[in-house]
Every structure is written in C-alpha cells, then in structure tokens.
Design an enzyme around this catalytic site. Sequence first.
Site, PDB file in Angstrom:
ATOM      1  N   ARG A  88       0.840  -1.212   0.000  1.00 37.15           N
ATOM      2  CA  ARG A  88       0.000   0.000   0.000  1.00 37.15           C
ATOM      3  C   ARG A  88       0.870   1.255   0.000  1.00 37.15           C
ATOM      4  O   ARG A  88       0.521   2.261  -0.618  1.00 37.15           O
ATOM      5  CB  ARG A  88      -0.904  -0.003   1.230  1.00 37.15           C
ATOM      6  N   ASN A 120      -5.500   4.434  -0.169  1.00 35.31           N
ATOM      7  CA  ASN A 120      -4.248   3.982   0.460  1.00 35.31           C
ATOM      8  C   ASN A 120      -3.027   4.749  -0.025  1.00 35.31           C
ATOM      9  O   ASN A 120      -3.030   5.230  -1.158  1.00 35.31           O
ATOM     10  CB  ASN A 120      -4.049   2.487   0.147  1.00 35.31           C
ATOM     11  N   ARG A 151     -11.519  -9.048   9.277  1.00 32.68           N
ATOM     12  CA  ARG A 151     -10.937 -10.265   8.678  1.00 32.68           C
ATOM     13  C   ARG A 151     -10.489 -11.227   9.785  1.00 32.68           C
ATOM     14  O   ARG A 151     -10.731 -12.434   9.715  1.00 32.68           O
ATOM     15  CB  ARG A 151      -9.736  -9.893   7.792  1.00 32.68           C
ATOM     16  N   HIS A 175      -2.485   0.483   8.715  1.00 33.16           N
ATOM     17  CA  HIS A 175      -3.246  -0.379   7.805  1.00 33.16           C
ATOM     18  C   HIS A 175      -2.249  -0.738   6.696  1.00 33.16           C
ATOM     19  O   HIS A 175      -2.166  -0.082   5.661  1.00 33.16           O
ATOM     20  CB  HIS A 175      -4.460   0.359   7.226  1.00 33.16           C
TER      21      HIS A 175
HETATM   22  P1  NAD Z   1     -10.341   2.181  -9.020  1.00 39.64           P
HETATM   23  O1  NAD Z   1      -9.207   2.327  -9.958  1.00 39.64           O
HETATM   24  O2  NAD Z   1     -11.391   1.172  -9.312  1.00 39.64           O
HETATM   25  O3  NAD Z   1     -11.070   3.588  -8.799  1.00 39.64           O
HETATM   26  C1  NAD Z   1     -10.396   4.751  -8.490  1.00 39.64           C
HETATM   27  C2  NAD Z   1     -11.243   5.890  -9.028  1.00 39.64           C
HETATM   28  O4  NAD Z   1     -10.679   7.144  -8.589  1.00 39.64           O
HETATM   29  C3  NAD Z   1     -11.283   5.941 -10.560  1.00 39.64           C
HETATM   30  O5  NAD Z   1     -12.653   5.872 -10.999  1.00 39.64           O
HETATM   31  C4  NAD Z   1     -10.649   7.295 -10.915  1.00 39.64           C
HETATM   32  O6  NAD Z   1     -11.213   7.907 -12.051  1.00 39.64           O
HETATM   33  C5  NAD Z   1     -10.947   8.064  -9.627  1.00 39.64           C
HETATM   34  N1  NAD Z   1     -10.110   9.267  -9.450  1.00 39.64           N
HETATM   35  C6  NAD Z   1      -8.772   9.399  -9.588  1.00 39.64           C
HETATM   36  N2  NAD Z   1      -8.408  10.678  -9.317  1.00 39.64           N
HETATM   37  C7  NAD Z   1      -9.534  11.352  -8.989  1.00 39.64           C
HETATM   38  C8  NAD Z   1      -9.803  12.694  -8.609  1.00 39.64           C
HETATM   39  N3  NAD Z   1      -8.833  13.596  -8.508  1.00 39.64           N
HETATM   40  N4  NAD Z   1     -11.080  13.040  -8.346  1.00 39.64           N
HETATM   41  C9  NAD Z   1     -12.084  12.138  -8.465  1.00 39.64           C
HETATM   42  N5  NAD Z   1     -11.885  10.843  -8.823  1.00 39.64           N
HETATM   43  C10 NAD Z   1     -10.626  10.469  -9.079  1.00 39.64           C
HETATM   44  O7  NAD Z   1      -9.668   1.880  -7.572  1.00 39.64           O
HETATM   45  P2  NAD Z   1     -10.409   1.199  -6.341  1.00 39.64           P
HETATM   46  O8  NAD Z   1     -10.217  -0.269  -6.397  1.00 39.64           O
HETATM   47  O9  NAD Z   1     -11.766   1.763  -6.229  1.00 39.64           O
HETATM   48  O10 NAD Z   1      -9.474   1.714  -5.124  1.00 39.64           O
HETATM   49  C11 NAD Z   1      -9.522   3.070  -4.711  1.00 39.64           C
HETATM   50  C12 NAD Z   1      -8.582   3.267  -3.523  1.00 39.64           C
HETATM   51  O11 NAD Z   1      -9.090   2.567  -2.380  1.00 39.64           O
HETATM   52  C13 NAD Z   1      -7.158   2.718  -3.744  1.00 39.64           C
HETATM   53  O12 NAD Z   1      -6.204   3.643  -3.212  1.00 39.64           O
HETATM   54  C14 NAD Z   1      -7.155   1.432  -2.932  1.00 39.64           C
HETATM   55  O13 NAD Z   1      -5.838   1.060  -2.524  1.00 39.64           O
HETATM   56  C15 NAD Z   1      -8.008   1.851  -1.767  1.00 39.64           C
HETATM   57  N6  NAD Z   1      -8.520   0.762  -0.936  1.00 39.64           N
HETATM   58  C16 NAD Z   1      -8.490   0.967   0.402  1.00 39.64           C
HETATM   59  C17 NAD Z   1      -8.919  -0.017   1.260  1.00 39.64           C
HETATM   60  C18 NAD Z   1      -8.821   0.212   2.752  1.00 39.64           C
HETATM   61  O14 NAD Z   1      -9.004  -0.712   3.547  1.00 39.64           O
HETATM   62  N7  NAD Z   1      -8.529   1.429   3.195  1.00 39.64           N
HETATM   63  C19 NAD Z   1      -9.435  -1.240   0.751  1.00 39.64           C
HETATM   64  C20 NAD Z   1      -9.491  -1.394  -0.631  1.00 39.64           C
HETATM   65  C21 NAD Z   1      -9.007  -0.394  -1.486  1.00 39.64           C
END
Ligand code: NAD
Length: 304
Positions: A88, A120, A151, A175
């Site tokens: 991450r 992340n 989990r 995390h």
């Molecule tokens: P994804 O690629 O499916 O979606 C990301 C979206 O963000 C895209 O639709 C993109 O167009 C949009 N985006 C990018 N820049 C932007 C901006 N400036 N303004 C508005 N939208 C913008 O990715 P995902 O699978 O949805 O993951 C998103 C984030 O969540 C990642 O950083 C991932 O690591 C994180 N995540 C966190 C956890 C947690 O436990 N905290 C769990 C899963 C995923």
Amino acid sequence: MKHTKIAIIGAGAVGTSIAYALILKNIGAEIMLVDINTQRCTGEILDLSDALPFSLCSSIHQGTALDAGKADIIIIAAGMRQGPDQSRTELIDANAQIISSLIRSIQPINQDAIMIMVTNPVDILTLCAQQYSGLPHKQIFGSGTFLDTQRLHGLLAQKLSVAATSIHAYVVGEHGDSQFALWSSAHVGGISLRHFPQCSQHELDLLEQQTQNKAYEIIACKGATYFGIAACVATMCQTINFDQKTVMPLSCYQEKYGIYFSLPAVLGKKGIEQILPIEFDDQEEKKLEHSVQQLRGIIKKCST
Ligand code: NAD
C-alpha cells in the site's frame, strides 16, 4: 431519520461498492458520486439507481468536487489501487498528489462535515487530508484497521465456532504490513483468547499472518478488494448517522505521536469521540513502536 447527504469521491470499485452498501443498509438519504471520469460515473449512477426502489435512500446522483465539500459525510476513495505484490505504501507518491489536488477542489468544506479517508496508504493520506483541509482531527479519520479486524474476527469465528460479533480482538497500528493483533486484551465472553485450547500462540500467529496477507491474496486472484471495505465504510456511516458510539479500530490522530494510525475509538455523530486507553503488553508495545517508525519513515520520504 436525519436527511444525511453522503458524498463519495472516486466512483471506482471501492467507491461504487460503498454506495451499493449504503443503499442496501438504508444509510444516508442522499448519495452523491464524484469522479474525474464523468462518463463512467454516469453509468455507475444509472446502474446503482436500479437498487434504490429496495432502499430507504431517496436519491443517488452525480456531483462536482465543489458539491462534495458541502456534504455531511465526505468519503474519499479516489486514486490508484495496489497491483499484485505491490504494498500500500508504494502508492504514496501518486495518491498524495491526487489527495492534495482533490482537497483543494472541494473547498470551501462544510466545517461540520465528517471526512472518511479510504484511499491507500490510508494512515498517511488521512494526515495529509487533515493538514490540507484544516478540519478538526476528530472529524477526519481513516478506515484504518477496521477491515483487518473484521478479517481477523472472521477467521477466529471459524476456528472457535462463535459468532464474529462476539469476538473482541483488535488489529491496530498501520493499515499495512506493520499492523498487528492485540492478543493480550483479546477475549470471547470475557475469557482471554489465550485460554482457548485451539488458540496456542502459534495458531494465533498464523491467523494474524493470514489476516495481513488477505488483501495480497485477493488482489492476486481478482486484481482488487472492495466488498469488505465497502461494508466497513457503510457501517462507519451508520454509526455516525445514528450516533451509535460504536467502538471501532480507526485511523485516528494520535496526539502522542503526531501521526494517524489505528487504535480502538468511539465513533459518534461528531466523529471520533474518544480513543480508548487499551493496554499493551511489552511485545505489543514494541510492535506499536515499529509500526510508528514505519509510518514516520514514509512521511519523511514523501516530505523530502
Ligand atoms: P479504481 O481504480 O477502481 O477507482 C479509483 C477511481 O478514482 C477511478 O474511478 C478514478 O477515475 C478516480 N479518481 C482518480 N483521481 C480522482 C480525482 N482527482 N477526483 C475524483 N476521482 C478520481 O480503484 P479502487 O479499487 O476503487 O481503489 C480506490 C482506492 O481505495 C485505492 O487507493 C485502494 O488502494 C483503496 N482501498 C483501500 C482499502 C482500505 O481498507 N482502506 C481497501 C481497498 C481499497
């Protein structure tokens, strides 16, 4: 029910799964999705709106970043996701830039808003977002190790044949790869987990490892994780909306260290109401120190 407006910035896999979970859990009267990919966002909203007739939520619509700043709860799920075998923390450069420009674009922010960071590396980006937004620490926090804790509960529930909701055990710290389970305070029905014959220290270590590896395992199979985090974030919104004061391990500002990481906290309608003074044994103290050092190392690297 309060007419809560919830904005989700980032309509990718995580953001849209959160919207779906909010709809099915009847949380938030009005849900707004914001994404730089407006065409994809339109399609997601059309699709999600087909679930509205089964919900008490009244609307789901597309908004701008500026609109999102006026919401009661602002969820940030925009940015890059991990690739296979990527940690991450490797997302920091790309996602710190996205968060910095995004927080600028949602100004002026409703000063009573609660902001939940999901992108992340969540602990570091929550710190960045707090600094850029100026929101009080209690109003801005990350999902942190809430997902990892769920989990762990799932694995323990299978092992002990006890409902996951009856297990009290927390994963805390970053995390990320330096997270760890607080075994010294873990219990089921008031009985220390260490007193269950199925839970030798070796067994517990294996469960802790499996918990930590689960995201990598899911990403290796299907490229991303989103259902579990969606259920966690929807539950956080429910707790805020109904002022439930539920205890959850969330990425909160830790005064003593000047950074964000997860410890069990009480969540209510105004945000983080208190961080509980949970006890650590000597080994857990060392693990916490290690986690703090890891986070500080990344912060130092990205501020040079
Ligand atoms: P994804 O690629 O499916 O979606 C990301 C979206 O963000 C895209 O639709 C993109 O167009 C949009 N985006 C990018 N820049 C932007 C901006 N400036 N303004 C508005 N939208 C913008 O990715 P995902 O699978 O949805 O993951 C998103 C984030 O969540 C990642 O950083 C991932 O690591 C994180 N995540 C966190 C956890 C947690 O436990 N905290 C769990 C899963 C995923």
